[in-house]
Design an enzyme around this catalytic site. Structure first.
Site, mmCIF file in Angstrom:
data_model
loop_
_atom_site.group_PDB
_atom_site.id
_atom_site.type_symbol
_atom_site.label_atom_id
_atom_site.label_comp_id
_atom_site.label_asym_id
_atom_site.label_seq_id
_atom_site.Cartn_x
_atom_site.Cartn_y
_atom_site.Cartn_z
ATOM 1 N NE ARG A 57 53.088 40.105 48.604
ATOM 2 C CZ ARG A 57 51.889 39.542 48.778
ATOM 3 N NH1 ARG A 57 51.794 38.378 49.399
ATOM 4 N NH2 ARG A 57 50.804 40.087 48.313
ATOM 5 C CE LYS B 32 45.575 33.395 45.319
ATOM 6 N NZ LYS B 32 45.477 34.518 46.259
ATOM 7 N NE ARG C 174 43.642 37.221 52.110
ATOM 8 C CZ ARG C 174 44.415 37.467 53.167
ATOM 9 N NH1 ARG C 174 43.918 37.408 54.378
ATOM 10 N NH2 ARG C 174 45.688 37.773 52.998
HETATM 11 P P1 ATP Z 1 47.755 37.740 50.183
HETATM 12 O O1 ATP Z 1 49.181 37.342 50.118
HETATM 13 O O2 ATP Z 1 47.540 38.856 51.092
HETATM 14 O O3 ATP Z 1 46.854 36.585 50.407
HETATM 15 P P2 ATP Z 1 47.097 37.769 47.395
HETATM 16 O O4 ATP Z 1 47.561 38.750 46.383
HETATM 17 O O5 ATP Z 1 47.577 36.379 47.246
HETATM 18 O O6 ATP Z 1 47.448 38.386 48.790
HETATM 19 P P3 ATP Z 1 44.389 38.669 47.618
HETATM 20 O O7 ATP Z 1 44.814 39.858 48.374
HETATM 21 O O8 ATP Z 1 43.329 37.850 48.205
HETATM 22 O O9 ATP Z 1 45.547 37.628 47.394
HETATM 23 O O10 ATP Z 1 43.954 39.153 46.171
HETATM 24 C C1 ATP Z 1 43.689 38.315 45.145
HETATM 25 C C2 ATP Z 1 44.892 38.270 44.225
HETATM 26 O O11 ATP Z 1 44.736 37.192 43.338
HETATM 27 C C3 ATP Z 1 45.050 39.511 43.369
HETATM 28 O O12 ATP Z 1 46.385 39.933 43.471
HETATM 29 C C4 ATP Z 1 44.776 39.055 41.929
HETATM 30 O O13 ATP Z 1 45.641 39.647 40.993
HETATM 31 C C5 ATP Z 1 45.034 37.579 42.006
HETATM 32 N N1 ATP Z 1 44.142 36.777 41.139
HETATM 33 C C6 ATP Z 1 42.961 37.120 40.608
HETATM 34 N N2 ATP Z 1 42.409 36.095 39.926
HETATM 35 C C7 ATP Z 1 43.283 35.060 40.046
HETATM 36 C C8 ATP Z 1 43.283 33.736 39.580
HETATM 37 N N3 ATP Z 1 42.271 33.222 38.877
HETATM 38 N N4 ATP Z 1 44.358 32.980 39.882
HETATM 39 C C9 ATP Z 1 45.394 33.454 40.615
HETATM 40 N N5 ATP Z 1 45.447 34.693 41.096
HETATM 41 C C10 ATP Z 1 44.399 35.500 40.819
HETATM 42 C C1 BTN Z 2 41.980 34.966 47.160
HETATM 43 O O1 BTN Z 2 42.031 36.170 47.006
HETATM 44 O O2 BTN Z 2 42.980 34.265 47.173
HETATM 45 C C2 BTN Z 2 40.626 34.322 47.322
HETATM 46 C C3 BTN Z 2 39.985 34.017 46.010
HETATM 47 C C4 BTN Z 2 38.651 33.328 46.197
HETATM 48 C C5 BTN Z 2 37.932 33.117 44.898
HETATM 49 C C6 BTN Z 2 36.690 32.296 45.078
HETATM 50 S S1 BTN Z 2 35.981 31.782 43.534
HETATM 51 C C7 BTN Z 2 34.569 31.212 44.368
HETATM 52 C C8 BTN Z 2 34.245 32.247 45.425
HETATM 53 N N1 BTN Z 2 33.476 33.324 44.862
HETATM 54 C C9 BTN Z 2 34.126 34.487 44.889
HETATM 55 O O3 BTN Z 2 33.691 35.560 44.462
HETATM 56 N N2 BTN Z 2 35.329 34.315 45.455
HETATM 57 C C10 BTN Z 2 35.559 32.949 45.843
#
Ligand code: ATP
Ligand code: BTN
Length: 315
Positions: free
Chosen positions: A310, A176, A111
Site C-alpha cells: 500500500r 485498478k 487473490r
Molecule cells: P493486493 O494489493 O494485495 O494485490 P488487491 O485488493 O489489489 O490487493 P486482491 O487481494 O487480489 O487485490 O483482491 C481483489 C480485489 O479486486 C478486491 O479488493 C476486489 O474488490 C477488487 N475487484 C474485484 N473485481 C474487480 C474488477 N473487475 N476490477 C477491479 N477490481 C476488482
Molecule cells: C486480482 O485479484 O487482482 C486478480 C484478479 C484475476 C482475475 C482473473 S479473470 C480470469 C481469471 N479467472 C479468475 O477467476 N480469475 C482470473
C-alpha cells in the site's frame, strides 16, 4: 450477436433470422436480461435494442491468432472461473499450452479467495496454462512478466498512462484496470502447471457494483468502446513474446523494464505480510522478482503470495 449493434430489431425480424417464433424470441431476451444482466429496451412498433452496443468476442479471430502461437483455445460463454475451467481441462487430459477465454464468469476470483467482478461481454477473462519444467525456480519473476505483457497489450489498445503495482496489479490513473492470479497445480518438485488468470476491465461501466476499491476500464480511459477481440489478440501476442524472452534471457533481462513501469518506484509504502507490517521505500525488484524495500537504511527483499503493498499517505 444480432442485437450487439445497439440498433432496434423487431421480434419478427429476430424470429425470422433464428427460425423461431416471436414469443420464443421474447423468452430468450428475458433470459438475457435476468441471467446476464444485459439492459434491454422494448419499444412497441420498433422492437428491441440493447441499452448500449456490445463488443462481443470472436471465437474464430481468437482461435486463429492463438493457433499461430501454437496455443489452443477453449472458448466458453459462461464459466465459474476461467482458472477453474483450465484446471478441469488439465485434469481431463488436455495438453498445455492452453487458453481459456469466457464471455462471463459467475465466480471469478482474485487473490486470497476474493471475488473478481466479471459481468457478461464487457471485460476480458483469460487464462493461459503452461507447463513448468524446473520446479519453483521455473516460476521466478513470472507474475511480473505477465504484468509487463498486459501493460504492453493495454498500450496497443491506446492506454498510455498505465503502470504496474508489485506483484501483479495493473493500474491506470491511480485505479485498478487489470489483475493477475497465478495458481500452481501438480508436483512442484516434478512437472507441474501454472495457471495464469488475467482479468482486464475493458468496457465495464459504473453500473458495476461490489468492487471494494477504485477501478477503471479501457473505455473509461480512452473515452470510446474498445474492441475486446482485438485486445484479446494483443494480449496473446504480448504474452507469447514476453514468455519467450523470459525463457531465453530470464527475468533479470526484464527487471529494468519492470522498474521503469513501477507506479510506486521510489515511494514510501507499507507491506503487509499477513502477520506484520513493514514500512519502507520502494527500491524496485531483484533478479527473481522479489520486492526490494529500504527499511531503516537497509535493503530487505520480500516475495510470496500473501504479500500486499500500500502507498503511504505522505508519499
Ligand atoms: P493486493 O494489493 O494485495 O494485490 P488487491 O485488493 O489489489 O490487493 P486482491 O487481494 O487480489 O487485490 O483482491 C481483489 C480485489 O479486486 C478486491 O479488493 C476486489 O474488490 C477488487 N475487484 C474485484 N473485481 C474487480 C474488477 N473487475 N476490477 C477491479 N477490481 C476488482
Ligand atoms: C486480482 O485479484 O487482482 C486478480 C484478479 C484475476 C482475475 C482473473 S479473470 C480470469 C481469471 N479467472 C479468475 O477467476 N480469475 C482470473
Amino acid at each position: 450477436q444480432l442485437l450487439a449493434d445497439g440498433r432496434f430489431h423487431s421480434g419478427e425480424e429476430l424470429g425470422a433470422v433464428l427460425g423461431v417464433s416471436r414469443s420464443a424470441v421474447w423468452k430468450c431476451l428475458r433470459r438475457l436480461e435476468e441471467e446476464y444482466n444485459v439492459e434491454l429496451f422494448r419499444v412497441p412498433g420498433k422492437g428491441y435494442r440493447l441499452a448500449e452496443p456490445l463488443s462481443l468476442l470472436s471465437y474464430e479471430l481468437s482461435a486463429a491468432a492463438l493457433a499461430r502461437l501454437g496455443w489452443q483455445l477453449h472458448f466458453r460463454q459462461t464459466v465459474d472461473s476461467t482458472n477453474a475451467e483450465a484446471l478441469r481441462l488439465l485434469r481431463s487430459g488436455a495438453a498445455a499450452p492452453l487458453v481459456v477465454i469466457a464471455e462471463s464468469q459467475t465466480s471469478g476470483r482474485g487473490r486470497r479467495g476474493r471475488a473478481w467482478v466479471s459481468p457478461a461481454s464487457q471485460n476480458i477473462y483469460y487464462t493461459l496454462t503452461l507447463k513448468v519444467f524446473d520446479g519453483p525456480q521455473g516460476l521466478s519473476g513470472l507474475s511480473l512478466v505477465v504484468g509487463l505483457a498486459v501493460l504492453h497489450a493495454l498500450r496497443r489498445a491506446g492506454i498510455q498512462n498505465a503502470g504496474l503495482k508489485w506483484p501483479n496489479d495493473i493500474y491506470a490513473d491511480g485505479k485498478k484496470i487489470a489483475g493477475i492470479l497465478l495458481e500452481l497445480t501438480g508436483d512442484p518438485a516434478d512437472v507441474c502447471h501454472v495457471i495464469i488468470g488475467i482479468g482486464i476491465n475493458v468496457n465495464m461501466t459504473s453500473s458495476a457494483k461490489d468492487i471494494g476499491q477504485p477501478w477503471t476500464s479501457v473505455r473509461a480511459q480512452i473515452g470510446v468502446m474498445a474492441d475486446r477481440s482485438a485486445l484479446v489478440n494483443f494480449l496473446s501476442e504480448a504474452l507469447h513474446c514476453y514468455m519467450e524472452r523470459r525463457m531465453h534471457e530470464g527475468f533479470s533481462s526484464l527487471r529494468v523494464e519492470w522498474e521503469a513501469n513501477n507506479i510506486w518506484q521510489g515511494k514510501r509504502c507499507t507491506l503487509s505480510t499477513g502477520t506484520r507490517e513493514v514500512k519502507g521505500l520502494v527500491l524496485g525488484v531483484d533478479e527473481v522478482g522479489a520486492l526490494r524495500l529500504l527499511v531503516d537504511g537497509k535493503e530487505q527483499r520480500f516475495s510470496g503470495g500473501e504479500l500486499s503493498l500500500r502507498l503511504d499517505h505522505d508519499s
